[in-house]
Design a protein around this motif. Sequence first.
Motif, PDB file in Angstrom:
ATOM      1  N   GLU A   1      -4.924  -9.320   0.864  1.00  0.00           N
ATOM      2  CA  GLU A   1      -5.949  -8.960   0.434  1.00  0.00           C
ATOM      3  C   GLU A   1      -7.346  -8.591   0.395  1.00  0.00           C
ATOM      4  N   ASN A   2      -7.898  -8.254   1.891  1.00  0.00           N
ATOM      5  CA  ASN A   2      -8.808  -8.299   2.649  1.00  0.00           C
ATOM      6  C   ASN A   2      -8.222  -6.468   3.347  1.00  0.00           C
ATOM      7  N   ASN A   3      -6.894  -5.933   2.842  1.00  0.00           N
ATOM      8  CA  ASN A   3      -5.908  -4.428   3.667  1.00  0.00           C
ATOM      9  C   ASN A   3      -6.923  -3.334   3.309  1.00  0.00           C
TER      10      ASN A   3
ATOM     11  N   PHE B   1      -6.173  -0.103   5.044  1.00  0.00           N
ATOM     12  CA  PHE B   1      -5.126   1.130   5.224  1.00  0.00           C
ATOM     13  C   PHE B   1      -5.107   1.612   4.097  1.00  0.00           C
ATOM     14  N   SER B   2      -5.570   2.853   3.904  1.00  0.00           N
ATOM     15  CA  SER B   2      -4.855   3.978   3.496  1.00  0.00           C
ATOM     16  C   SER B   2      -3.039   3.847   3.290  1.00  0.00           C
ATOM     17  N   ASN B   3      -2.537   3.597   4.255  1.00  0.00           N
ATOM     18  CA  ASN B   3      -1.044   3.533   4.619  1.00  0.00           C
ATOM     19  C   ASN B   3      -1.037   2.482   4.954  1.00  0.00           C
ATOM     20  N   ILE B   4       0.456   1.887   4.372  1.00  0.00           N
ATOM     21  CA  ILE B   4       1.291   1.213   4.843  1.00  0.00           C
ATOM     22  C   ILE B   4       2.949   1.172   5.536  1.00  0.00           C
ATOM     23  N   VAL B   5       2.901   1.139   6.418  1.00  0.00           N
ATOM     24  CA  VAL B   5       4.844   1.591   6.302  1.00  0.00           C
ATOM     25  C   VAL B   5       5.192   0.513   6.667  1.00  0.00           C
ATOM     26  N   VAL B   6       6.612   0.417   5.649  1.00  0.00           N
ATOM     27  CA  VAL B   6       6.979  -1.326   5.687  1.00  0.00           C
ATOM     28  C   VAL B   6       8.380  -0.535   6.462  1.00  0.00           C
ATOM     29  N   ASP B   7       8.630  -1.129   7.461  1.00  0.00           N
ATOM     30  CA  ASP B   7      10.152  -1.233   7.933  1.00  0.00           C
ATOM     31  C   ASP B   7      10.956  -2.271   7.739  1.00  0.00           C
ATOM     32  N   ILE B   8      11.962  -1.260   5.959  1.00  0.00           N
ATOM     33  CA  ILE B   8      12.826  -1.911   5.598  1.00  0.00           C
ATOM     34  C   ILE B   8      13.723  -3.125   6.568  1.00  0.00           C
ATOM     35  N   THR B   9      14.251  -2.422   7.453  1.00  0.00           N
ATOM     36  CA  THR B   9      15.791  -2.447   8.078  1.00  0.00           C
ATOM     37  C   THR B   9      15.296  -1.784   9.639  1.00  0.00           C
ATOM     38  N   HIS B  10      16.160  -2.310  10.876  1.00  0.00           N
ATOM     39  CA  HIS B  10      16.476  -1.695  11.675  1.00  0.00           C
ATOM     40  C   HIS B  10      17.869  -1.065  12.180  1.00  0.00           C
TER      41      HIS B  10
ATOM     42  N   PRO C   1      -5.247  -5.121  -2.628  1.00  0.00           N
ATOM     43  CA  PRO C   1      -6.767  -5.564  -3.284  1.00  0.00           C
ATOM     44  C   PRO C   1      -6.721  -3.924  -3.708  1.00  0.00           C
ATOM     45  N   PHE C   2      -6.006  -2.465  -3.060  1.00  0.00           N
ATOM     46  CA  PHE C   2      -6.403  -1.216  -4.062  1.00  0.00           C
ATOM     47  C   PHE C   2      -4.693  -0.098  -4.035  1.00  0.00           C
ATOM     48  N   ARG C   3      -4.865   0.054  -4.666  1.00  0.00           N
ATOM     49  CA  ARG C   3      -3.525   1.517  -4.860  1.00  0.00           C
ATOM     50  C   ARG C   3      -3.110   1.811  -2.767  1.00  0.00           C
ATOM     51  N   SER C   4      -2.027   1.854  -2.232  1.00  0.00           N
ATOM     52  CA  SER C   4      -1.896   2.918  -1.518  1.00  0.00           C
ATOM     53  C   SER C   4      -0.240   3.073  -1.566  1.00  0.00           C
ATOM     54  N   TYR C   5      -0.882   3.834  -0.149  1.00  0.00           N
ATOM     55  CA  TYR C   5       1.338   4.793  -0.403  1.00  0.00           C
ATOM     56  C   TYR C   5       1.552   3.824   0.606  1.00  0.00           C
TER      57      TYR C   5
ATOM     58  N   LYS D   1       6.372   0.948  -7.100  1.00  0.00           N
ATOM     59  CA  LYS D   1       5.416   1.940  -8.525  1.00  0.00           C
ATOM     60  C   LYS D   1       5.116   0.211  -8.969  1.00  0.00           C
ATOM     61  N   LYS D   2       5.991  -0.587  -9.936  1.00  0.00           N
ATOM     62  CA  LYS D   2       6.169  -1.881 -10.557  1.00  0.00           C
ATOM     63  C   LYS D   2       4.840  -2.817  -9.940  1.00  0.00           C
ATOM     64  N   TYR D   3       4.027  -2.654  -8.379  1.00  0.00           N
ATOM     65  CA  TYR D   3       2.880  -3.410  -8.989  1.00  0.00           C
ATOM     66  C   TYR D   3       2.149  -2.242  -8.606  1.00  0.00           C
ATOM     67  N   GLY D   4       2.422  -0.733  -8.611  1.00  0.00           N
ATOM     68  CA  GLY D   4       1.026  -0.608  -8.237  1.00  0.00           C
ATOM     69  C   GLY D   4       0.708   0.860  -7.233  1.00  0.00           C
TER      70      GLY D   4
END
Length: 328
Positions: A26-28, A30-39, A71-75, A97-100
């Motif tokens: 909720e307090n993010n 960062f405009s870009n958030i890296v998500v490592d979905i697998t190793h 809290p806002f649209r992010s990459y 995409k669904k979550y904006g």
Amino acid sequence: MLLLDREHCGECSSGSSMKYFELQPENNTFSNIVVDITHKCQMECANCYIPNRNIPDLDKHKLFDFLQRLPFRSYIRIIGAEPTMREDLPEIITAVKKYGHRPSVTTNGLKLARPEYVQKLKDAGLRLLLHSMNGADDDEVYKILDEGKWATAKVRALKNIFDARLPVNTGTIIAKGVNERTMRRQVEVFTDLAEKSGINFNTTAPYNRITPVLRMKSVGLIGRHMQDSSYSMEELMDLAVKELGVKKENIFETSSGVVKAGPQDGDRMTSRMFEYKTRIGTILIRLVDWSVNDDGVVDHDNPNRGRLTENWTVAPFFEHVLRNEGGY
């Protein structure tokens, strides 16, 4: 709530000045958030910032909850190891995409050598790919940097991406004494394949709106990496002058946030960029220095790029990679 106890704050650690912190979703900031979905990955590259393969895949349902709390649209930069190893990657893209938010995928491109797979990602809502091409179309380079003959698959993948009219950037690691000529060759391959797909970068959608960026990066001194092979920014600029004929005064500073075609103010300047005119329109070349500071952090104190942590919080990207090296 900002977490500032000893467990979550790098500045509290003895002998380190690394500015590490974690933010609740909720307090993010960062405009870009890296998500490592697998190793998982099909490759064993000489340079990999997350070489540990013995870690379970990210829980997609917890990820979906995380996305809803931002809290806002992010990459949302979906990466791995190799994100296409997950069969549910299209579902994850659709959820972003669904979550904006805006999804992008960073990939080695091997599975994208099948055109139907590229179309599947596009149909899921993907609108930006970063395709790793460390050797352009040269298997001798791939054998050194990526330990395999990958040129055919990677070139085919890029052609499929162009045919699908997906926005694409490429990433090329330049290692000293290995692939300096790849800087020019990558531009040539990129241009040739786009032309074969009937693309003009200045007039063909979506490339006339989202200018392709070819990233030329030094070896990152983090995770598994080659020794004594990293270029400084000054050396990368000199190489660009030599290989691409750009004038040094036309290379401008830029931040590592969203790409803008021109000099930028206000953010910490962490890379260099210049426009490059091909026979089918203008592209952007970005030079990235992945050397480390005294704390061993690449691209330190970057205000734009965060990383989803194992605590389902957001932390500065490379600070978290270093702090959590070998795990996740």
